[in-house]
Design a protein around this motif. Structure first.
Motif, PDB file in Angstrom:
ATOM      1  N   VAL B 316       3.490  -8.721  -6.554  1.00 56.03           N
ATOM      2  CA  VAL B 316       4.264  -7.738  -5.795  1.00 56.03           C
ATOM      3  C   VAL B 316       4.373  -8.138  -4.323  1.00 56.03           C
ATOM      4  N   ILE B 320       8.061  -8.442  -2.467  1.00 56.46           N
ATOM      5  CA  ILE B 320       8.584  -7.694  -1.335  1.00 56.46           C
ATOM      6  C   ILE B 320       8.709  -8.559  -0.084  1.00 56.46           C
ATOM      7  N   TRP B 332      11.945  -3.013  12.269  1.00 58.69           N
ATOM      8  CA  TRP B 332      10.634  -2.356  12.195  1.00 58.69           C
ATOM      9  C   TRP B 332      10.355  -1.745  10.834  1.00 58.69           C
ATOM     10  N   TYR B 333      11.401  -1.258  10.139  1.00 56.15           N
ATOM     11  CA  TYR B 333      11.164  -0.579   8.873  1.00 56.15           C
ATOM     12  C   TYR B 333      10.656  -1.539   7.806  1.00 56.15           C
ATOM     13  N   GLU B 334      11.168  -2.771   7.812  1.00 57.76           N
ATOM     14  CA  GLU B 334      10.689  -3.751   6.842  1.00 57.76           C
ATOM     15  C   GLU B 334       9.213  -4.041   7.065  1.00 57.76           C
ATOM     16  N   LEU B 337       7.274  -1.214   5.423  1.00 60.77           N
ATOM     17  CA  LEU B 337       7.180  -1.346   3.965  1.00 60.77           C
ATOM     18  C   LEU B 337       6.081  -2.316   3.560  1.00 60.77           C
ATOM     19  N   MET B 340       2.773  -0.712   4.023  1.00 57.42           N
ATOM     20  CA  MET B 340       2.547   0.323   3.017  1.00 57.42           C
ATOM     21  C   MET B 340       2.055  -0.284   1.706  1.00 57.42           C
ATOM     22  N   VAL B 341       2.669  -1.399   1.297  1.00 55.82           N
ATOM     23  CA  VAL B 341       2.229  -2.045   0.058  1.00 55.82           C
ATOM     24  C   VAL B 341       0.789  -2.519   0.217  1.00 55.82           C
ATOM     25  N   VAL B 343      -1.505  -1.156   2.044  1.00 60.35           N
ATOM     26  CA  VAL B 343      -2.402   0.002   1.949  1.00 60.35           C
ATOM     27  C   VAL B 343      -2.585   0.415   0.487  1.00 60.35           C
ATOM     28  N   ILE B 344      -1.479   0.430  -0.274  1.00 59.50           N
ATOM     29  CA  ILE B 344      -1.566   0.779  -1.696  1.00 59.50           C
ATOM     30  C   ILE B 344      -2.540  -0.159  -2.401  1.00 59.50           C
ATOM     31  N   LEU B 345      -2.391  -1.473  -2.162  1.00 58.36           N
ATOM     32  CA  LEU B 345      -3.286  -2.438  -2.808  1.00 58.36           C
ATOM     33  C   LEU B 345      -4.721  -2.246  -2.326  1.00 58.36           C
ATOM     34  N   ILE B 347      -6.223   0.535  -1.327  1.00 58.51           N
ATOM     35  CA  ILE B 347      -6.818   1.691  -1.997  1.00 58.51           C
ATOM     36  C   ILE B 347      -7.134   1.360  -3.446  1.00 58.51           C
ATOM     37  N   ALA B 348      -6.188   0.690  -4.114  1.00 60.91           N
ATOM     38  CA  ALA B 348      -6.379   0.350  -5.520  1.00 60.91           C
ATOM     39  C   ALA B 348      -7.589  -0.550  -5.722  1.00 60.91           C
TER      40      ALA B 348
END
Lengths: 352, 352, 352
Positions: B316, B320, B332-334, B337, B340-341, B343-345, B347-348
């Protein structure tokens, strides 16, 4: 190769192949002779196709090239389907797809790239090829996931396989309508291999005669070749999977391979890409579905479920071929990458 | 940071780290000191590399930057391999790849993007990076699928791992040939971090001396750091996996992180992208394969099979990062993103 | 459709739906009436939204369009969540995503493409949509892989689901900031469906009144519709999965479908793409996460783990929609491909 020499070789190998089969010569000898004969016959088929294509026009010519280029593959596969050797059929379909996307395309791009620093081709066609490759992967992956994950019964498996086969064929036919009728100008600046501007050696009538003759010859030699495979596999300790995915695929596509490489080295990279990717698309979207339908006519429907390693091989080939061809230009390094992936898959399949 | 202050900190932390190790101070104290020391030493390594790069020229300079930037990672990993801690090695390789593609790249793009509305860089380089990222993922996925799906014996597993490792290294070396020799002009307008136009503080001779010294210091502090990890993991209830994939990766890449962010905020986004993506490519295509080969020299071959969650994380991240960088411009938005990915990883992996 | 006729039909169907529910008419009759009523009410909601959007301005108007277009979906789903019917909720979320990416987008592109040989739209928006689609797939895939592969306990499952839900919502809100505030000019040349240049029929005050009224009507008809589903499924031998993924999704999105198709045939393909892809992004990045949070408020947290076939369906839809829309132009054949994939998924889900 000098024409007289070629035709002498063609007739000689064909005859030897026939004799070897009916006189029951040693299987390995038969295999070698038939393999060489297939290469000659495929070359003959290629010449005849080019000749007919010259009269049929560029686009139709390119299509004929791709179609009859897969004829050897298709005919070998029909014999395997008739014998119910479904696993070897799927292995050889996988082998044809990855062989075109990685070996043919990689070799063409590498050798062309060593000669010319950078080679360009129609970006729009590349975009469409990429979308069609995604479609092909979807058509092969989705049924497999559903059938395995939800443990479909045999009936449902067959139904879904036939339904998807039908949908893929319809998609392919509509692609022909799109690329040759409604939007042919958009994709038109890919030079077709057929048109070399020279006068063909044969008349229109002879070209069609030779095309029919060549196809018949391919049919016979294919049957004799398939007949020797079991013994060949045993003798060399190769799995059926490896024979299907690499040996049959390389032998059956030999003429196509050389055509694409020659074109790339003449700086006609667009035609080489069209042959390689067009051929693999045709196998996924047309040949595989047609075989599923033919198998039903033989009374024993082959399903569309490929094994995880076959799906992985097809998936990664599509991925990297897409990435390399998407921008409409190529260089030697991209050819190297495609070949490296082919080697990785070759070693992996060999070890299975 | 003021040079005198930096070197004072460097020598102080290095000394404390050494004393803490040999005097057997509390493990947690040792960990904290060594982690800080690693950051200083990595920074020193970075300065020395830049200085040498100034004399070596742009392209070679950029390459040296990326290579010695991974030196800390590589040396830590060699120690882990020697101890046979294969799972932590693979976790830290995963962590280095996703850390570069998501944290370093994301932070650079975000902070640069808050300053400049849109930042552009060489599109051709982006295309090639994308294809190389696909190659890296293929090199790590394919063996895993075959080995697990077909239940390869230990021998076949080792053979395939070594073969793929060799192929990836060859691909990487040829990439260097391609990007620095045959096609360097095509990729040339990426400004290299090395060239700031200022006169370097050290002479050529000193630069090389310091580079060697810095590498030796990294080696020692890495050994002392690895020594504290078991206790650190226990005390804080963190799994080996999380330590490897996040703690080691962040600490080991600290200097690189700040370099990329600083460059992005100076509107040199191309160099930041080159550091981040170039670094992760080097880890997948060079560091990981080299570790597999080194492990064989230690007599216990590490295989190339990453766990499903590690492969998913790498997959992933590549997806991305590819999508964000492909068009040659960022905002900045990219950056958000990508973070964010991450952070998701994070936490996982923490929950595993 | 003539306004008087439309509003007559709206009031009639709404009344019949109410009567049918409270008078306990035959369930199938109720289903048919409610389904037709939903289509009218969704159409009313669409008109009211357009009217409010006319006063709110282009960008905000487009956003309102997409948001209230999903209102029916969201309200139906909240009722399903309250009943704890998590499997059907996820099936209908899957159905909404693939319905937008394949059916709505495919039909629009096909019908627009039969009229206009080629239709173009803002390439930059297409690039961003592609990256957001990758983000959505990551947000749905990663938790599933970790939770299943590492056999997370129920607690960890819930925690990760809530955390990812929060991150996706934050990503979506920041996207609104990016696309409507900081970078709105970059994405500005997509003509919004709201602006037809004509004077709206209703005043600002009436528009807002009607928007509220329409939303309330959608809420009621949705509840009555959901109430009939069990019996409908039994009577026709359809699985809950198929009802959720296809029946509910098509009925709930009916108004949206026609809006997009009409726009495509008026050569405003950019708006059609924005509706279809924007809607599916909103479902993945906003509606699904919101439902998870709402489920927690009901005391029974729905997790974010979709089944393998649902993830496959979403994944392939994103893949092919991305491939088709990436280059900023469309033609009839790309529409055909999207529809073909929808048919394949429809047959596959039906057989489950």
């Amino acid at each position: 190769m000098n024409q007289k020499l070629f035709f002498s070789g063609l007739i000689l190998m064909f005859a030897l192949s026939a004799i070897g089969h009916y006189a029951h010569w040693d299987m390995i000898v038969q295999f070698v002779i038939s393999a060489i004969a297939i290469i000659f016959v495929a070359g003959f088929l290629g010449k005849a196709t080019e000749s007919v294509a010259h009269y049929a026009g560029q686009r139709l010519g390119g299509f004929l090239n791709a179609t009859f280029g897969n004829a050897a593959e298709l005919i070998i596969a029909i014999f395997l389907v008739k014998e119910g050797l479904f696993d070897m059929v799927k292995a050889s379909l996988t082998g044809a797809i990855i062989g075109n996307l990685l070996l043919v395309l990689g070799l063409s791009i590498l050798l062309g790239g060593l000669k010319y620093k950078e080679q360009r081709f129609n970006n729009r066609l590349a975009e469409h090829n990429a979308t069609l490759m995604v479609m092909a992967v979807i058509g092969l992956f989705v049924p497999a996931v559903f059938i395995v994950s939800e443990k479909f019964t045999f009936d449902k498996d067959q139904f879904l396989s036939l339904a998807v086969a039908g949908i893929l064929i319809i998609s392919y036919v509509l692609w022909l309508v799109f690329s040759m009728v409604t939007h042919k100008d958009m994709l038109a600046d890919v030079e077709m291999a057929a048109d070399h501007g020279e006068e063909p050696a044969w008349s229109k009538r002879n070209s069609i005669l030779f095309l029919v003759l060549a196809t018949v010859m391919v049919a016979f030699v294919s049957e004799w070749l398939v007949h020797t495979l079991d013994t060949f596999a045993e003798r060399f300790g190769l799995s059926e999977l490896f024979i299907g995915a690499f040996v049959i695929a390389i032998v059956g596509n030999a003429a196509e391979h050389s055509a694409a490489v020659v074109l790339a080295m003449k700086n006609k990279i667009g035609a080489a890409v069209e042959i390689a990717i067009g051929s693999s698309l045709q196998i996924a979207l047309f040949v595989a579905p047609v075989l599923i339908i033919i198998s039903t006519l033989f009374g024993n429907t082959m399903d569309i479920v490929f094994t995880p390693i076959e799906l992985t091989a097809i998936g990664v080939s599509v991925f990297i071929a897409k990435s390399v061809s998407r921008d409409g230009n190529t260089n030697w390094y991209e050819g190297v990458l495609l070949l490296m992936v082919y080697v990785i898959l070759g070693i992996a399949f060999y070890l299975v």
